[in-house]
Design a protein around this motif. Structure first.
Motif, PDB file in Angstrom:
ATOM      1  N   SER A  21      10.471  80.068 -90.125  1.00 38.12           N
ATOM      2  CA  SER A  21       9.345  79.164 -90.339  1.00 38.12           C
ATOM      3  C   SER A  21       9.834  77.771 -90.720  1.00 38.12           C
ATOM      4  O   SER A  21       9.175  76.764 -90.434  1.00 38.12           O
ATOM      5  N   VAL A  22      10.989  77.712 -91.364  1.00 39.55           N
ATOM      6  CA  VAL A  22      11.595  76.416 -91.697  1.00 39.55           C
ATOM      7  C   VAL A  22      12.199  75.775 -90.443  1.00 39.55           C
ATOM      8  O   VAL A  22      11.988  74.595 -90.154  1.00 39.55           O
TER       9      VAL A  22
ATOM     10  N   MET B 256      11.619  76.468 -87.181  1.00 36.86           N
ATOM     11  CA  MET B 256      10.763  76.274 -86.022  1.00 36.86           C
ATOM     12  C   MET B 256       9.423  75.607 -86.344  1.00 36.86           C
ATOM     13  O   MET B 256       8.872  74.896 -85.512  1.00 36.86           O
ATOM     14  N   LEU B 257       8.877  75.879 -87.545  1.00 42.07           N
ATOM     15  CA  LEU B 257       7.572  75.325 -87.917  1.00 42.07           C
ATOM     16  C   LEU B 257       7.682  74.207 -88.939  1.00 42.07           C
ATOM     17  O   LEU B 257       6.679  73.604 -89.300  1.00 42.07           O
ATOM     18  N   HIS B 258       8.908  74.003 -89.440  1.00 38.94           N
ATOM     19  CA  HIS B 258       9.161  72.955 -90.444  1.00 38.94           C
ATOM     20  C   HIS B 258       8.370  73.188 -91.724  1.00 38.94           C
ATOM     21  O   HIS B 258       7.964  72.230 -92.386  1.00 38.94           O
ATOM     22  N   ASP B 259       8.119  74.453 -92.056  1.00 40.13           N
ATOM     23  CA  ASP B 259       7.525  74.781 -93.349  1.00 40.13           C
ATOM     24  C   ASP B 259       8.500  74.404 -94.458  1.00 40.13           C
ATOM     25  O   ASP B 259       9.729  74.434 -94.269  1.00 40.13           O
ATOM     26  N   ARG B 260       7.967  74.081 -95.614  1.00 41.69           N
ATOM     27  CA  ARG B 260       8.807  73.734 -96.752  1.00 41.69           C
ATOM     28  C   ARG B 260       8.987  74.954 -97.642  1.00 41.69           C
ATOM     29  O   ARG B 260       8.015  75.586 -98.051  1.00 41.69           O
ATOM     30  N   VAL B 261      10.223  75.305 -97.941  1.00 41.72           N
ATOM     31  CA  VAL B 261      10.547  76.467 -98.772  1.00 41.72           C
ATOM     32  C   VAL B 261      11.409  75.994 -99.930  1.00 41.72           C
ATOM     33  O   VAL B 261      12.433  75.314 -99.732  1.00 41.72           O
ATOM     34  N   SER B 262      10.997  76.345-101.138  1.00 38.91           N
ATOM     35  CA  SER B 262      11.700  75.886-102.335  1.00 38.91           C
ATOM     36  C   SER B 262      12.998  76.673-102.550  1.00 38.91           C
ATOM     37  O   SER B 262      13.217  77.737-101.956  1.00 38.91           O
ATOM     38  N   LEU B 263      13.860  76.152-103.411  1.00 31.96           N
ATOM     39  CA  LEU B 263      15.129  76.805-103.726  1.00 31.96           C
ATOM     40  C   LEU B 263      14.929  78.221-104.269  1.00 31.96           C
ATOM     41  O   LEU B 263      15.642  79.142-103.839  1.00 31.96           O
ATOM     42  N   PRO B 264      13.987  78.447-105.213  1.00 37.69           N
ATOM     43  CA  PRO B 264      13.794  79.830-105.688  1.00 37.69           C
ATOM     44  C   PRO B 264      13.451  80.809-104.566  1.00 37.69           C
ATOM     45  O   PRO B 264      13.912  81.948-104.571  1.00 37.69           O
ATOM     46  N   ARG B 265      12.676  80.355-103.601  1.00 35.09           N
ATOM     47  CA  ARG B 265      12.345  81.246-102.490  1.00 35.09           C
ATOM     48  C   ARG B 265      13.566  81.488-101.604  1.00 35.09           C
ATOM     49  O   ARG B 265      13.749  82.589-101.063  1.00 35.09           O
ATOM     50  N   TRP B 266      14.412  80.469-101.428  1.00 38.14           N
ATOM     51  CA  TRP B 266      15.651  80.679-100.684  1.00 38.14           C
ATOM     52  C   TRP B 266      16.528  81.718-101.382  1.00 38.14           C
ATOM     53  O   TRP B 266      17.134  82.577-100.724  1.00 38.14           O
ATOM     54  N   LEU B 267      16.588  81.637-102.700  1.00 36.90           N
ATOM     55  CA  LEU B 267      17.384  82.610-103.450  1.00 36.90           C
ATOM     56  C   LEU B 267      16.808  84.014-103.290  1.00 36.90           C
ATOM     57  O   LEU B 267      17.554  84.999-103.192  1.00 36.90           O
ATOM     58  N   ALA B 268      15.479  84.120-103.270  1.00 35.40           N
ATOM     59  CA  ALA B 268      14.851  85.428-103.068  1.00 35.40           C
ATOM     60  C   ALA B 268      15.176  85.987-101.691  1.00 35.40           C
ATOM     61  O   ALA B 268      15.427  87.194-101.531  1.00 35.40           O
ATOM     62  N   VAL B 269      15.175  85.126-100.685  1.00 35.15           N
ATOM     63  CA  VAL B 269      15.541  85.563 -99.329  1.00 35.15           C
ATOM     64  C   VAL B 269      16.976  86.080 -99.316  1.00 35.15           C
ATOM     65  O   VAL B 269      17.277  87.125 -98.720  1.00 35.15           O
ATOM     66  N   ALA B 270      17.872  85.356 -99.981  1.00 31.42           N
ATOM     67  CA  ALA B 270      19.272  85.789-100.047  1.00 31.42           C
ATOM     68  C   ALA B 270      19.394  87.153-100.727  1.00 31.42           C
ATOM     69  O   ALA B 270      20.141  88.032-100.261  1.00 31.42           O
ATOM     70  N   MET B 271      18.650  87.365-101.813  1.00 29.72           N
ATOM     71  CA  MET B 271      18.676  88.655-102.497  1.00 29.72           C
ATOM     72  C   MET B 271      18.124  89.761-101.594  1.00 29.72           C
ATOM     73  O   MET B 271      18.614  90.896-101.610  1.00 29.72           O
ATOM     74  N   GLY B 272      17.118  89.427-100.808  1.00 32.66           N
ATOM     75  CA  GLY B 272      16.582  90.422 -99.881  1.00 32.66           C
ATOM     76  C   GLY B 272      17.618  90.895 -98.890  1.00 32.66           C
ATOM     77  O   GLY B 272      17.713  92.089 -98.586  1.00 32.66           O
ATOM     78  N   PHE B 273      18.448  89.971 -98.401  1.00 30.44           N
ATOM     79  CA  PHE B 273      19.506  90.360 -97.466  1.00 30.44           C
ATOM     80  C   PHE B 273      20.593  91.181 -98.163  1.00 30.44           C
ATOM     81  O   PHE B 273      21.240  92.021 -97.535  1.00 30.44           O
ATOM     82  N   VAL B 274      20.793  90.949 -99.452  1.00 29.38           N
ATOM     83  CA  VAL B 274      21.699  91.819-100.211  1.00 29.38           C
ATOM     84  C   VAL B 274      21.160  93.249-100.202  1.00 29.38           C
ATOM     85  O   VAL B 274      21.919  94.215-100.014  1.00 29.38           O
ATOM     86  N   GLY B 275      19.861  93.399-100.363  1.00 34.06           N
ATOM     87  CA  GLY B 275      19.257  94.723-100.299  1.00 34.06           C
ATOM     88  C   GLY B 275      19.451  95.387 -98.947  1.00 34.06           C
ATOM     89  O   GLY B 275      19.682  96.596 -98.860  1.00 34.06           O
ATOM     90  N   VAL B 276      19.381  94.587 -97.881  1.00 33.19           N
ATOM     91  CA  VAL B 276      19.618  95.124 -96.536  1.00 33.19           C
ATOM     92  C   VAL B 276      21.035  95.661 -96.427  1.00 33.19           C
ATOM     93  O   VAL B 276      21.275  96.761 -95.899  1.00 33.19           O
ATOM     94  N   VAL B 277      22.016  94.897 -96.929  1.00 30.40           N
ATOM     95  CA  VAL B 277      23.415  95.332 -96.875  1.00 30.40           C
ATOM     96  C   VAL B 277      23.610  96.622 -97.666  1.00 30.40           C
ATOM     97  O   VAL B 277      24.323  97.539 -97.228  1.00 30.40           O
ATOM     98  N   VAL B 278      22.956  96.727 -98.820  1.00 32.72           N
ATOM     99  CA  VAL B 278      23.053  97.940 -99.637  1.00 32.72           C
ATOM    100  C   VAL B 278      22.572  99.153 -98.840  1.00 32.72           C
ATOM    101  O   VAL B 278      23.189 100.229 -98.867  1.00 32.72           O
ATOM    102  N   MET B 279      21.480  98.986 -98.100  1.00 37.86           N
ATOM    103  CA  MET B 279      20.926 100.110 -97.360  1.00 37.86           C
ATOM    104  C   MET B 279      21.723 100.448 -96.105  1.00 37.86           C
ATOM    105  O   MET B 279      21.840 101.610 -95.721  1.00 37.86           O
ATOM    106  N   VAL B 280      22.281  99.430 -95.444  1.00 40.73           N
ATOM    107  CA  VAL B 280      23.080  99.689 -94.233  1.00 40.73           C
ATOM    108  C   VAL B 280      24.386 100.409 -94.583  1.00 40.73           C
ATOM    109  O   VAL B 280      24.893 101.214 -93.816  1.00 40.73           O
ATOM    110  N   ARG B 281      24.944 100.109 -95.772  1.00 40.62           N
ATOM    111  CA  ARG B 281      26.180 100.744 -96.252  1.00 40.62           C
ATOM    112  C   ARG B 281      27.347 100.565 -95.281  1.00 40.62           C
ATOM    113  O   ARG B 281      27.976 101.539 -94.846  1.00 40.62           O
TER     114      ARG B 281
END
Length: 315
Positions: free
Chosen positions: A117-118, A120-145
């Protein structure tokens, strides 16, 4: 006409999203039940044929056939191809992985929607939300193992599905101003049918059957004469797809991607419930850790987006 207020559009988008996820979870259940005996392309052909008249009725109720042949129809077809990749990867993963695991890994999609959305749509996303996205991908890595004895390459399929699904929803957001949800869903289903017929032409004879991995077997198995009950289940997927595609497309048409995307996580409820009831699958501690991280990240993104939207008028 008076424009619909943003809060109401957001609420409508969230409602459509949650309903669409609940509807599509029924299709997930059916396809996983069928994955051990039938090929995916057979189920997709029957599903798409059943959905076509239902979607056409929705087109008639949403502006008529002229909405299907607007100047933007090639872009709707392109979006349909992206969605075909997304759902094919997801369904193949269902054949090999527990439902809860497949759904949880697929939930990289809302994180990727925020990213796209950033870009392609140029939506504005704050730093805390970027950090949350990064943590979400950490969760993905944990599950993929990755690197562990429990790693299955099929675990990468829901991640591929998440990326392509995110792209398709961003495209829906871009096209939503000029295309109806019914037209987008109709073209998507037409692409599904054509691509499923192509896969059937390649694999339908059973020449490539014999793969022992559940995902590959679901892809390469030849057509099988279904029982009346199984034929009914495949056809039911058509109704589910018609309703679910329209609801999900409508959600991303009427509301900002960052607003509705976190509600994709409601699908985890259905994935865990169905996996436990039908296969006695219950996530282990590592899987629960990954699920918790992914859900926590999504909920934080939702909370931050809501807070920032409320503060915006005062800035």
């Amino acid at each position: 006409m008076t424009p619909t207020p943003a809060p109401r559009r957001s609420a409508l988008g969230i409602l459509c999203l949650c309903a669409g996820v609940a509807v599509f979870s029924v299709q997930d259940l059916i396809l996983k039940l069928l994955s051990g005996a039938y090929p995916l392309h057979q189920a997709m052909v029957i599903r798409s044929l059943t959905a076509m008249p239902l979607l056409y009725l929705l087109v008639l109720a949403s502006g008529g056939p002229k909405t299907l042949v607007t100047p933007g129809w090639p872009r709707m077809v392109a979006r349909g191809l992206v969605m075909f990749v997304a759902y094919t990867a997801y369904y193949l993963a269902l054949a090999a992985l527990p439902m809860a695991t497949t759904v949880a890994l697929y939930f990289s999609a809302p994180l990727m929607i925020t990213l796209l959305s950033v870009l392609m749509l140029h939506d504005r996303v704050s730093l805390p939300r970027w950090l949350a996205v990064a943590m979400g991908f950490v969760g993905v890595v944990v599950m993929v193992r990755p690197g562990s004895d429990l790693f299955d390459w099929a675990a990468l399929l829901p991640v591929v599905s998440g990326l392509t699904y995110a792209l398709s929803m961003i495209l829906a957001r871009q096209q939503g101003a000029t295309q109806t949800a019914a037209a987008l869903a109709f073209h998507g289903n037409a692409v599904f049918l054509i691509c499923a017929l192509i896969l059937s032409a390649v694999f339908g004879s059973g020449t490539f059957a014999g793969e022992t991995h559940p995902s590959l077997g679901f892809l390469t198995r030849g057509w099988v004469t279904p029982t009346a009950a199984d034929l009914g289940r495949m056809a039911l997927c058509g109704g589910v797809a018609a309703i679910g595609l329209t609801l999900l497309t409508q959600a991303y048409r009427v509301a900002a991607s960052a607003t509705v995307a976190p509600f994709e996580y409601t699908g985890l409820i259905w994935g865990v419930l169905y996996g436990w009831v039908f296969w006695s699958d219950w996530p282990d501690s590592t899987a629960w850790t990954g699920i918790a991280i992914i859900c926590g990240a999504g909920l934080f993104v939702l909370w931050r987006e809501t807070t920032e939207r409320r503060r915006a008028p005062a800035m």
